[in-house]
Scaffold this motif. Structure first.
Motif, mmCIF file in Angstrom:
data_model
loop_
_atom_site.group_PDB
_atom_site.id
_atom_site.type_symbol
_atom_site.label_atom_id
_atom_site.label_comp_id
_atom_site.label_asym_id
_atom_site.label_seq_id
_atom_site.Cartn_x
_atom_site.Cartn_y
_atom_site.Cartn_z
ATOM 1 N N ILE A 113 -6.941 4.105 -24.371
ATOM 2 C CA ILE A 113 -7.262 5.530 -24.214
ATOM 3 C C ILE A 113 -6.167 6.365 -23.818
ATOM 4 O O ILE A 113 -5.674 6.434 -22.620
ATOM 5 N N ARG A 114 -5.810 6.975 -24.903
ATOM 6 C CA ARG A 114 -4.466 7.900 -24.596
ATOM 7 C C ARG A 114 -4.656 9.066 -23.680
ATOM 8 O O ARG A 114 -3.895 9.402 -23.102
ATOM 9 N N ALA A 115 -5.935 9.717 -23.845
ATOM 10 C CA ALA A 115 -6.320 10.802 -22.899
ATOM 11 C C ALA A 115 -7.713 11.036 -22.799
ATOM 12 O O ALA A 115 -8.173 10.732 -23.988
ATOM 13 N N ASN A 168 -3.577 4.064 -37.853
ATOM 14 C CA ASN A 168 -4.226 5.106 -38.448
ATOM 15 C C ASN A 168 -3.846 6.312 -37.270
ATOM 16 O O ASN A 168 -4.498 7.554 -37.429
ATOM 17 N N PHE A 169 -2.997 6.052 -36.362
ATOM 18 C CA PHE A 169 -2.593 7.182 -35.494
ATOM 19 C C PHE A 169 -1.352 7.691 -35.890
ATOM 20 O O PHE A 169 -0.378 6.863 -36.414
ATOM 21 N N GLN A 170 -0.610 8.580 -35.203
ATOM 22 C CA GLN A 170 0.789 9.014 -35.528
ATOM 23 C C GLN A 170 1.174 9.373 -34.108
ATOM 24 O O GLN A 170 1.492 10.740 -33.694
ATOM 25 N N CYS A 171 1.111 8.534 -33.095
ATOM 26 C CA CYS A 171 1.705 8.920 -31.921
ATOM 27 C C CYS A 171 3.170 9.383 -31.841
ATOM 28 O O CYS A 171 3.976 8.686 -32.287
ATOM 29 N N LYS A 172 3.349 10.232 -31.064
ATOM 30 C CA LYS A 172 4.589 10.858 -30.866
ATOM 31 C C LYS A 172 5.665 9.905 -30.342
ATOM 32 O O LYS A 172 6.995 9.925 -30.679
ATOM 33 N N GLY A 173 5.147 9.129 -29.354
ATOM 34 C CA GLY A 173 6.214 8.278 -29.042
ATOM 35 C C GLY A 173 6.226 6.640 -29.486
ATOM 36 O O GLY A 173 6.468 5.682 -28.792
ATOM 37 N N CYS A 174 5.628 6.664 -30.670
ATOM 38 C CA CYS A 174 5.320 5.218 -31.113
ATOM 39 C C CYS A 174 6.691 4.378 -31.555
ATOM 40 O O CYS A 174 7.441 4.755 -31.991
ATOM 41 N N TYR A 175 6.647 3.279 -30.815
ATOM 42 C CA TYR A 175 7.722 2.419 -30.884
ATOM 43 C C TYR A 175 7.954 1.809 -32.391
ATOM 44 O O TYR A 175 9.244 1.349 -32.620
ATOM 45 N N ILE A 176 7.023 1.639 -33.070
ATOM 46 C CA ILE A 176 7.286 1.389 -34.430
ATOM 47 C C ILE A 176 8.282 1.897 -35.337
ATOM 48 O O ILE A 176 8.726 1.345 -36.060
ATOM 49 N N GLN A 177 8.186 3.124 -35.119
ATOM 50 C CA GLN A 177 9.234 4.040 -36.015
ATOM 51 C C GLN A 177 10.597 3.415 -35.545
ATOM 52 O O GLN A 177 11.698 3.271 -36.412
ATOM 53 N N GLY A 220 -2.134 -7.228 -31.965
ATOM 54 C CA GLY A 220 -1.443 -5.914 -31.929
ATOM 55 C C GLY A 220 -0.616 -5.450 -33.089
ATOM 56 O O GLY A 220 -1.083 -5.954 -34.109
ATOM 57 N N GLY A 221 0.256 -4.644 -32.817
ATOM 58 C CA GLY A 221 0.968 -4.043 -34.335
ATOM 59 C C GLY A 221 1.641 -2.790 -33.720
ATOM 60 O O GLY A 221 2.126 -2.492 -32.736
ATOM 61 N N GLY A 222 1.296 -1.785 -34.574
ATOM 62 C CA GLY A 222 0.311 -1.428 -35.667
ATOM 63 C C GLY A 222 -1.241 -1.556 -35.157
ATOM 64 O O GLY A 222 -1.059 -1.444 -33.825
ATOM 65 N N GLU A 223 -2.037 -1.429 -36.008
ATOM 66 C CA GLU A 223 -3.245 -1.329 -35.562
ATOM 67 C C GLU A 223 -3.916 -2.643 -36.216
ATOM 68 O O GLU A 223 -4.404 -2.229 -37.454
ATOM 69 N N THR A 237 -6.172 -2.429 -29.331
ATOM 70 C CA THR A 237 -6.383 -1.522 -30.365
ATOM 71 C C THR A 237 -6.670 -0.108 -29.976
ATOM 72 O O THR A 237 -6.712 0.148 -28.516
ATOM 73 N N ASN A 238 -6.282 0.903 -30.661
ATOM 74 C CA ASN A 238 -6.584 2.374 -30.235
ATOM 75 C C ASN A 238 -8.080 2.708 -30.441
ATOM 76 O O ASN A 238 -8.434 3.614 -29.955
ATOM 77 N N GLY A 239 -8.795 1.899 -30.880
ATOM 78 C CA GLY A 239 -10.237 2.028 -30.906
ATOM 79 C C GLY A 239 -10.836 2.899 -31.751
ATOM 80 O O GLY A 239 -12.158 2.957 -32.030
HETATM 81 S S1 SF4 Z 1 1.165 1.432 -33.345
HETATM 82 FE FE1 SF4 Z 1 0.407 2.233 -31.340
HETATM 83 S S2 SF4 Z 1 1.793 3.774 -30.533
HETATM 84 FE FE2 SF4 Z 1 2.083 3.425 -32.772
HETATM 85 S S3 SF4 Z 1 0.764 5.179 -33.860
HETATM 86 FE FE3 SF4 Z 1 -0.439 3.490 -33.836
HETATM 87 S S4 SF4 Z 1 -1.457 3.441 -31.705
HETATM 88 FE FE4 SF4 Z 1 0.193 4.918 -31.529
#
Ligand code: SF4
Length: 256
Positions: free
Chosen positions: A131-133, A24-33, A78-81, A106-108
């Motif tokens: 907790i990202r920030a 449910n997040f779109q982290c700019k440095g996400c390794y999943i991409q 983990g994952g993913g969320e 989890t990102n919580g």
């Molecule tokens: S998988 Fe992790 S790093 Fe990637 S968008 Fe979700 S919370 Fe962010």
């Protein structure tokens, strides 16, 4: 059907890593991409999995069959969320019932009192919440979402019997030492005995930030340590020793 699409095994500590699809997040440095499969797997295995088609998410029964074949003591979810998976409490209950200690990462954001209650009831052993920030503007700019629910859910989790760990990523130029210290102060306001782990950023997905040096991570850990009793960082450790990361699902045969 669960959202589980990849399982890997770590030989150094009898653990598995279970990856759940979607976030449910779109982290700019996400390794999943960059690599959907566990990035600790050897690159040739990840490439083979990436090219293969025709396997997907596991049912709870299929997951159980796989787990019963393995001799493991711990499972990191983990994952993913993982909290997006309605089957998560059932997955936890299954693992704990088989004597496998569970740690949810989890990102919580999607947690709420009801889900936390279900996870506690299912026997979840631990949660490592990222907790990202602490600064909401930084959090929004990195993840695309406010941190309000994350902070609220962290406080709720601290009241349960589930072992809670906080985690942040030091990102030079975005989440620096002063921001890490603010997160540590927040965690300390909940309970200074909650362990806090600081990871150094790894630049995936063409992210514009660099990896911090060992000194930068150590300095951030020292700042956090002013407020918290237990602070650790991956850069401060000497490594994982000898370990092999084995792909369990999808299997080599499935991957073709
Ligand atoms: S998988 Fe992790 S790093 Fe990637 S968008 Fe979700 S919370 Fe962010």
């Amino acid at each position: 059907m669960t959202r589980i699409y990849n399982i890997t095994q770590y030989t150094n500590d009898d653990s598995i890593y279970v990856l759940f699809e979607g976030c449910n997040f779109q982290c700019k440095g996400c390794y999943i991409q960059e690599t959907k499969y566990d990035y600790h797997l050897p690159i040739d295995v990840r490439n083979r999995l990436k090219k293969s088609k025709g396997f997907g998410q596991l049912s709870l029964d299929e997951f159980e069959i796989i787990i019963k074949r393995l001799r493991v003591k711990r499972a990191v979810l983990g994952g993913g969320e993982p909290t997006l998976d309605p089957e998560l409490p059932a997955v936890v209950e299954l693992l704990e019932g088989l004597g496998v200690k569970t740690l949810l990462t989890t990102n919580g954001h999607a947690l709420n009192e009801k889900l936390i209650g279900k996870l506690e009831e299912a026997g979840l052993s631990g949660i490592r919440m990222s907790i990202r920030a602490f600064d909401d503007a930084i959090h929004r700019s990195y993840t695309g979402h406010t941190n309000k629910l994350v902070l609220k859910n962290f406080r709720t989790l601290a009241k349960t019997r589930i072992r809670l760990i906080a985690e942040s990523i030091l990102i030079p130029g975005l989440v620096e030492g002063n921001e890490i210290e603010k997160i540590a102060e927040f965690v300390a306001s909940v309970n200074p005995a909650i362990p806090y782990r600081i990871d150094g950023f790894i630049p995936f997905n063409d992210a514009p930030w660099k990896r911090p040096s060992r000194e930068e991570v150590t300095k951030a850990a020292q700042l956090a340590n002013k407020h918290l009793w237990i602070v650790c960082c991956l850069h401060c450790e000497t490594g994982h020793g000898e370990r092999e990361v084995i792909n369990i699902y999808p299997s080599r045969r499935d991957a073709g």
